[in-house]
Structure formats: C-alpha cells, structure tokens
Scaffold this active site. Structure first.
Site, PDB file in Angstrom:
ATOM      1  N   ASN A 185       0.856  -1.199   0.000  1.00  0.00           N
ATOM      2  CA  ASN A 185       0.000   0.000   0.000  1.00  0.00           C
ATOM      3  C   ASN A 185       0.889   1.246   0.000  1.00  0.00           C
ATOM      4  O   ASN A 185       2.108   1.150  -0.099  1.00  0.00           O
ATOM      5  CB  ASN A 185      -0.943  -0.030   1.207  1.00  0.00           C
ATOM      6  CG  ASN A 185      -0.175  -0.149   2.499  1.00  0.00           C
ATOM      7  OD1 ASN A 185       0.641   0.705   2.827  1.00  0.00           O
ATOM      8  ND2 ASN A 185      -0.391  -1.233   3.231  1.00  0.00           N
ATOM      9  N   ASP A 206      -4.212  -6.151   4.937  1.00  0.00           N
ATOM     10  CA  ASP A 206      -5.270  -6.954   5.553  1.00  0.00           C
ATOM     11  C   ASP A 206      -5.314  -8.363   4.967  1.00  0.00           C
ATOM     12  O   ASP A 206      -5.749  -9.299   5.622  1.00  0.00           O
ATOM     13  CB  ASP A 206      -6.627  -6.260   5.345  1.00  0.00           C
ATOM     14  CG  ASP A 206      -6.725  -5.013   6.211  1.00  0.00           C
ATOM     15  OD1 ASP A 206      -6.259  -5.070   7.360  1.00  0.00           O
ATOM     16  OD2 ASP A 206      -7.241  -3.983   5.728  1.00  0.00           O
ATOM     17  N   LYS A 255       8.693 -17.330 -10.710  1.00  0.00           N
ATOM     18  CA  LYS A 255       7.952 -16.197 -11.280  1.00  0.00           C
ATOM     19  C   LYS A 255       6.761 -16.715 -12.097  1.00  0.00           C
ATOM     20  O   LYS A 255       6.928 -17.611 -12.945  1.00  0.00           O
ATOM     21  CB  LYS A 255       8.898 -15.385 -12.173  1.00  0.00           C
ATOM     22  CG  LYS A 255       8.242 -14.188 -12.781  1.00  0.00           C
ATOM     23  CD  LYS A 255       9.217 -13.420 -13.658  1.00  0.00           C
ATOM     24  CE  LYS A 255       8.478 -12.307 -14.383  1.00  0.00           C
ATOM     25  NZ  LYS A 255       9.327 -11.653 -15.379  1.00  0.00           N
ATOM     26  N   ASP A 276      -4.232  -9.835  12.776  1.00  0.00           N
ATOM     27  CA  ASP A 276      -4.296  -8.424  13.173  1.00  0.00           C
ATOM     28  C   ASP A 276      -3.265  -8.186  14.269  1.00  0.00           C
ATOM     29  O   ASP A 276      -3.405  -8.685  15.391  1.00  0.00           O
ATOM     30  CB  ASP A 276      -5.711  -8.086  13.660  1.00  0.00           C
ATOM     31  CG  ASP A 276      -5.887  -6.582  13.802  1.00  0.00           C
ATOM     32  OD1 ASP A 276      -5.065  -5.962  14.498  1.00  0.00           O
ATOM     33  OD2 ASP A 276      -6.820  -6.052  13.201  1.00  0.00           O
ATOM     34  N   VAL A 310      -2.152  -5.427  15.991  1.00  0.00           N
ATOM     35  CA  VAL A 310      -2.473  -4.602  17.153  1.00  0.00           C
ATOM     36  C   VAL A 310      -3.488  -5.335  18.067  1.00  0.00           C
ATOM     37  O   VAL A 310      -3.358  -5.314  19.298  1.00  0.00           O
ATOM     38  CB  VAL A 310      -2.944  -3.202  16.665  1.00  0.00           C
ATOM     39  CG1 VAL A 310      -4.385  -3.136  16.311  1.00  0.00           C
ATOM     40  CG2 VAL A 310      -2.582  -2.127  17.626  1.00  0.00           C
ATOM     41  N   LYS A 339     -13.212   0.512  15.656  1.00  0.00           N
ATOM     42  CA  LYS A 339     -11.908  -0.164  15.796  1.00  0.00           C
ATOM     43  C   LYS A 339     -11.427  -0.118  17.245  1.00  0.00           C
ATOM     44  O   LYS A 339     -10.823  -1.068  17.736  1.00  0.00           O
ATOM     45  CB  LYS A 339     -10.873   0.456  14.848  1.00  0.00           C
ATOM     46  CG  LYS A 339     -11.091   0.002  13.415  1.00  0.00           C
ATOM     47  CD  LYS A 339     -10.160   0.624  12.411  1.00  0.00           C
ATOM     48  CE  LYS A 339     -10.565   0.119  11.023  1.00  0.00           C
ATOM     49  NZ  LYS A 339      -9.985   0.841   9.924  1.00  0.00           N
ATOM     50  N   LYS A 350     -10.889  -3.874  18.547  1.00  0.00           N
ATOM     51  CA  LYS A 350      -9.493  -4.295  18.748  1.00  0.00           C
ATOM     52  C   LYS A 350      -9.064  -4.152  20.202  1.00  0.00           C
ATOM     53  O   LYS A 350      -7.905  -4.387  20.529  1.00  0.00           O
ATOM     54  CB  LYS A 350      -8.566  -3.505  17.815  1.00  0.00           C
ATOM     55  CG  LYS A 350      -8.914  -3.726  16.335  1.00  0.00           C
ATOM     56  CD  LYS A 350      -7.908  -3.104  15.400  1.00  0.00           C
ATOM     57  CE  LYS A 350      -8.379  -3.232  13.954  1.00  0.00           C
ATOM     58  NZ  LYS A 350      -7.317  -3.586  13.027  1.00  0.00           N
TER      59      LYS A 350
HETATM   60  O1  PMT Z   1       3.234   5.880   6.565  1.00  0.00           O
HETATM   61  P1  PMT Z   1       2.739   7.252   6.112  1.00  0.00           P
HETATM   62  O2  PMT Z   1       2.903   7.451   4.637  1.00  0.00           O
HETATM   63  O3  PMT Z   1       3.312   8.355   6.936  1.00  0.00           O
HETATM   64  O4  PMT Z   1       1.155   7.268   6.344  1.00  0.00           O
HETATM   65  C1  PMT Z   1       0.644   7.255   7.642  1.00  0.00           C
HETATM   66  C2  PMT Z   1      -0.560   6.307   7.746  1.00  0.00           C
HETATM   67  C3  PMT Z   1      -1.702   6.844   6.903  1.00  0.00           C
HETATM   68  C4  PMT Z   1      -0.184   4.891   7.283  1.00  0.00           C
HETATM   69  C5  PMT Z   1      -0.934   6.287   9.276  1.00  0.00           C
HETATM   70  O5  PMT Z   1      -1.285   7.569   9.696  1.00  0.00           O
HETATM   71  C6  PMT Z   1      -2.085   5.328   9.528  1.00  0.00           C
HETATM   72  O6  PMT Z   1      -3.264   5.653   9.401  1.00  0.00           O
HETATM   73  N1  PMT Z   1      -1.764   4.047   9.915  1.00  0.00           N
HETATM   74  C7  PMT Z   1      -2.727   2.955  10.063  1.00  0.00           C
HETATM   75  C8  PMT Z   1      -2.978   2.334   8.706  1.00  0.00           C
HETATM   76  C9  PMT Z   1      -3.993   1.190   8.784  1.00  0.00           C
HETATM   77  O7  PMT Z   1      -3.684   0.105   8.392  1.00  0.00           O
HETATM   78  O8  PMT Z   1      -5.144   1.514   9.327  1.00  0.00           O
HETATM   79  P2  PMT Z   1      -6.397   0.480   9.526  1.00  0.00           P
HETATM   80  O9  PMT Z   1      -7.541   1.369   9.843  1.00  0.00           O
HETATM   81  O10 PMT Z   1      -6.499  -0.396   8.333  1.00  0.00           O
HETATM   82  O11 PMT Z   1      -5.974  -0.396  10.773  1.00  0.00           O
HETATM   83  C10 PMT Z   1      -6.374  -0.075  12.091  1.00  0.00           C
HETATM   84  C11 PMT Z   1      -5.289  -0.445  13.074  1.00  0.00           C
HETATM   85  O12 PMT Z   1      -5.064  -1.855  13.053  1.00  0.00           O
HETATM   86  C12 PMT Z   1      -3.940   0.212  12.805  1.00  0.00           C
HETATM   87  O13 PMT Z   1      -3.364   0.507  14.054  1.00  0.00           O
HETATM   88  C13 PMT Z   1      -3.147  -0.880  12.100  1.00  0.00           C
HETATM   89  O14 PMT Z   1      -1.747  -0.761  12.349  1.00  0.00           O
HETATM   90  C14 PMT Z   1      -3.719  -2.130  12.773  1.00  0.00           C
HETATM   91  N2  PMT Z   1      -3.694  -3.339  11.944  1.00  0.00           N
HETATM   92  C15 PMT Z   1      -4.450  -3.439  10.812  1.00  0.00           C
HETATM   93  C16 PMT Z   1      -4.476  -4.626  10.108  1.00  0.00           C
HETATM   94  C17 PMT Z   1      -3.700  -5.701  10.561  1.00  0.00           C
HETATM   95  N3  PMT Z   1      -3.696  -6.869   9.909  1.00  0.00           N
HETATM   96  N4  PMT Z   1      -2.966  -5.587  11.676  1.00  0.00           N
HETATM   97  C18 PMT Z   1      -2.942  -4.417  12.355  1.00  0.00           C
HETATM   98  O15 PMT Z   1      -2.253  -4.296  13.383  1.00  0.00           O
END
Ligand code: PMT
Length: 405
Positions: A210, A279, A289, A307, A309, A338, A342
């Site tokens: 991403n 995700d 390849k 996940d 976190v 969330k 979480k």
């Molecule tokens: O890296 P930059 O270019 O500076 O951009 C910053 C950012 C936009 C990436 C940052 O500010 C941000 O929003 N980070 C979280 C990105 C994300 O995956 O958000 P989410 O809403 O999809 O996930 C929610 C939370 O669960 C986040 O804390 C994420 O780290 C966590 N997560 C999500 C999926 C997963 N499989 N495991 C996780 O731990």
C-alpha cells in the site's frame, strides 16, 4: 513554566547557511529564561558575525582556543564547566566528523571533549552530505556516546537540492532542549511502534502492498525517543533513514510484524500500531515467477492476515494500546468501532481520502479518540504532530498507570 529558566546553555555555531537561524535560536532560548553563551568556529564567522550573537546573547562570543582574556588561558575548561547543556546548531558535516573522532583542534571541539554537560547537536548540511555513509557512520558513533542528534528536517535547501539536511527550526530545537532538562515524559518507559507498509509476496518478483511511506510511524518513534523512552520501531519496507537512538527491526510481511510485535511487547509500557498492515495476503506464494504467456487473467486467492495490534492487545500483561484508523469515510464512526473491536485504549484517526495528508505526505491531520471523546489535531507537519500526540499519550499513560496502583 519553562524548564530552561536559569539554565546555562553554551551554543556552538559551526559553518553553514543555517547559522543565521542560530541567531533566532538565541533569542528564543533567552525568552524562555536561559542564559546563553556562544562559541563560534572560524568558518562560522564567514556566515554570521560574532557581533550578532554578542548583541543577542548579551555575552562576549568565544572564538579562540587559546584565549588570553580567560583566566589562566583556560577558557575552554571554564566554558565546559559553566554549561548545563552544550548545544551545537548548526552542526556541519565537518564538525560531526571531528566530534566522532574526538578531535580537539579548535575551541568548540575541545569544549565538547572537556564538558560533562549533555551534548545536543542539530545537523545542517546538503542532503547528499547527510546521506553519505561517512556522515551516517559518524552519527552512529556520536549517538552511541549518548550525544543527542535532533533532526535534520526534510525540505528544500539553500543549494537548490531537496531532501534531508535542513536544520530544525529554532522552536523545535528549543522544545528538544526543554525535554533534555525535564528528562522527558517517557523516561524509563519502553515504547514499541509499528510503521510503514507490509509486503505480501505473490511470487519471487511481485507483492501486494500500500501507499504507506513510514513517515508518521518514524516521526512517532523520534518523538518517543525525544521524550526519553527506550524506543523500538518495527518497520515495514521504507526508504527512510534509520533513526539514531531507536532500535529498529525490519520486517516485510504482516506475519513477520506480528511475530516481532508479540516478542517485543512483553514488558513494554506502550504500543502504537501505526503500520499500514496489509489486511490480506496471497494464500499461496509461487516458488517461481508466474508466467504471463497464454494467461489473459490471473486469479489470486487472498486470505486474511493476522491483526497485529489486536493480538498485542490480547496479551495477558498488555501495554497501553494505541492504534491508528485510516479511513476514507465516516472517519470517527469507523475509528470508534476499531477502538472497541481491537480492545484499544486510544485510536488516532486520519482521513486517507485527502491526498494532502495521511499516506506518503509530510503532513497529517488527526483525531485522537477514546471511549470518552476526541481531540482534533489540525493539519501540520508529521514531526510536530507526533510530538504533540506523544505528549498527550504520555499523559494518558501516566493517568492509566496511577489508576492501576
Ligand atoms: O506511513 P505514512 O505514509 O506516513 O502514512 C501514515 C498512515 C496513513 C499509514 C498512518 O497515519 C495510519 O493511518 N496508519 C494505520 C494504517 C492502517 O492500516 O489503518 P487500519 O484502519 O487499516 O488499521 C487499524 C489499526 O489496526 C492500525 O493501528 C493498524 O496498524 C492495525 N492493523 C491493521 C491490520 C492488521 N492486519 N494488523 C494491524 O495491526
């Protein structure tokens, strides 16, 4: 009240166009109640006159190692003993090299060797000089001796280049010095932060990822370190420079990030999940390849990643948990979901539909929310935002811990 009141700050000014910013720095330090004396290298005087610093500091400026005016000709020892903090801003590449090799070939480097005061350096140089392996190595040595390196910042440079190398602004340097005097809000705490994207391989040459650059997570790690925390950064693939004084573990996939997070969070006080963890990942990774000959379409079956976190939040002795929420609509509503789903203590929500902030930008605007309400942080530089967020998070952690007692 400022922690700088009556603090004796010895400011070393080395050669560089950023020397003009040091004049404003003296003004701001004095406004906060500090007493400032200035030492200039010979080449720094080609950029700004000692008279400027003399007028702004209200003190004579020191330029000579062998100073007949100083008692017994030992001006360097007097200055080294006088200082509560020795700040070098701007710190040129040449000065950092001399500091790293312990040279004492002018007044400033000699005072650095002779002082017991904490030393803080704010580098300023051309971006290619900053990223040169020699400068990187010198900074590693300096940081390993407990000297604090603040900055440099990213942006356009006097020479026309764009990149890392600009000296921090006077206000940012002053705030960093305040932290040196207070010892930092996270002194003695261990903070684990995830940053950047993850890469989920499809075959040996392709992957799913991403737009995360890691900038937000790295800024948070720098802010945690500035607040005195033992800081561990679990970083997905990014092109960012390693942070001095931060233990950085590099990973590629969500599973690797999970494994490191579970091990490193045992005993941690605070966990911040800023990484944009993929995700989904391909169910099968092809060993060779995948050939496109004869294939008009390629079907990939994706399976959900763990996940990270949420898994750390399930640990029996879990740290104080801060997650992010990257949303494109109904930002606060989704972020709140969330927070509960979480099992987090706080969520930092950003609107990633706005290309001026969030992913890959140097700027961001967020809401920090918990079960009781939310605080809006307007658009600003990610480094400044990270400092503001870290101060609020540290205050919440403190309250959380005192409730447990
Ligand atoms: O890296 P930059 O270019 O500076 O951009 C910053 C950012 C936009 C990436 C940052 O500010 C941000 O929003 N980070 C979280 C990105 C994300 O995956 O958000 P989410 O809403 O999809 O996930 C929610 C939370 O669960 C986040 O804390 C994420 O780290 C966590 N997560 C999500 C999926 C997963 N499989 N495991 C996780 O731990």
């Amino acid at each position: 009240m400022s922690g700088l009141i009556e603090k004796k700050i010895l400011l070393g000014v080395t050669a560089g166009i950023a020397a003009y910013k040091a004049a404003e720095l003296v003004r701001q330090l004095r406004q906060r109640g500090a007493c400032v004396k200035v030492v200039m290298t010979e080449s720094a005087q080609a950029f700004v006159s000692p008279l400027t610093f003399q007028a702004l500091s209200g003190q004579p400026v020191h330029t000579q190692l062998l100073d007949p005016a100083a008692e017994a000709g030992m001006g360097h020892i007097e200055l080294a003993k006088w200082a509560d903090i020795l700040l070098v801003a701007p710190a040129s590449a040449n000065f950092l090299a001399r500091l790293a090799t312990g040279q004492a070939n002018d007044l400033l480097t000699t005072v650095c060797l002779a002082t017991h005061a904490p030393i803080v350096v704010a580098p300023a140089m051309n971006q290619a000089m900053w990223s040169n392996p020699a400068t990187r190595h010198n900074c590693q040595i300096i940081a390993s001796r407990g000297i604090r390196i603040i900055g440099p910042a990213n942006g356009s440079q006097a020479c026309g280049d764009v990149g890392l190398g600009r000296m921090l602004e006077a206000q940012e340097i002053t705030e960093a010095l305040e932290q040196v005097t207070t010892g930092g809000l996270l002194m003695g705490k261990t903070v684990v932060i995830t940053a950047g994207p993850t890469r989920e391989p499809i075959d040996p040459v392709r992957y799913i990822t991403n737009h995360s650059s890691g900038k937000m997570g790295y800024a948070l790690a720098a802010a945690a370190r500035e607040e005195g925390a033992n800081t561990i950064l679990i970083s997905g693939p990014t092109s960012l420079e390693p942070l001095f004084g931060v233990r950085t573990i590099r990973v590629e996939t969500a599973r690797q990030m999970l494994d490191q997070a579970l091990v490193l969070s045992g005993g941690a006080d605070l966990f911040i999940g800023c990484a944009a963890v993929a995700d989904y990942a391909p169910e099968q990774v092809a060993l060779q390849k995948i050939k496109k000959d004869g294939n008009e379409a390629l079907n990939l079956r994706l399976v959900k990643n763990p996940d990270v976190v949420a898994a750390v939040a399930r640990l029996p002795e879990r740290p104080f948990m801060v997650g992010f929420a990257a949303e494109t609509e109904n930002v606060l509503q989704h972020a709140r979901e969330k927070l509960h789903r979480k099992n987090l203590d706080l969520v930092i929500a950003n609107d990633v539909a706005d290309s001026a902030i969030g992913f890959n930008s140097d700027r961001n605007a967020v809401w920090l929310l918990d079960a009781a309400g939310e605080i809006a942080y307007p658009e600003q530089d990610k480094r400044q935002l990270a400092r503001r967020l870290m101060q609020e998070i540290a205050a919440r952690l403190e309250r959380h811990n005192s409730r447990k007692l």
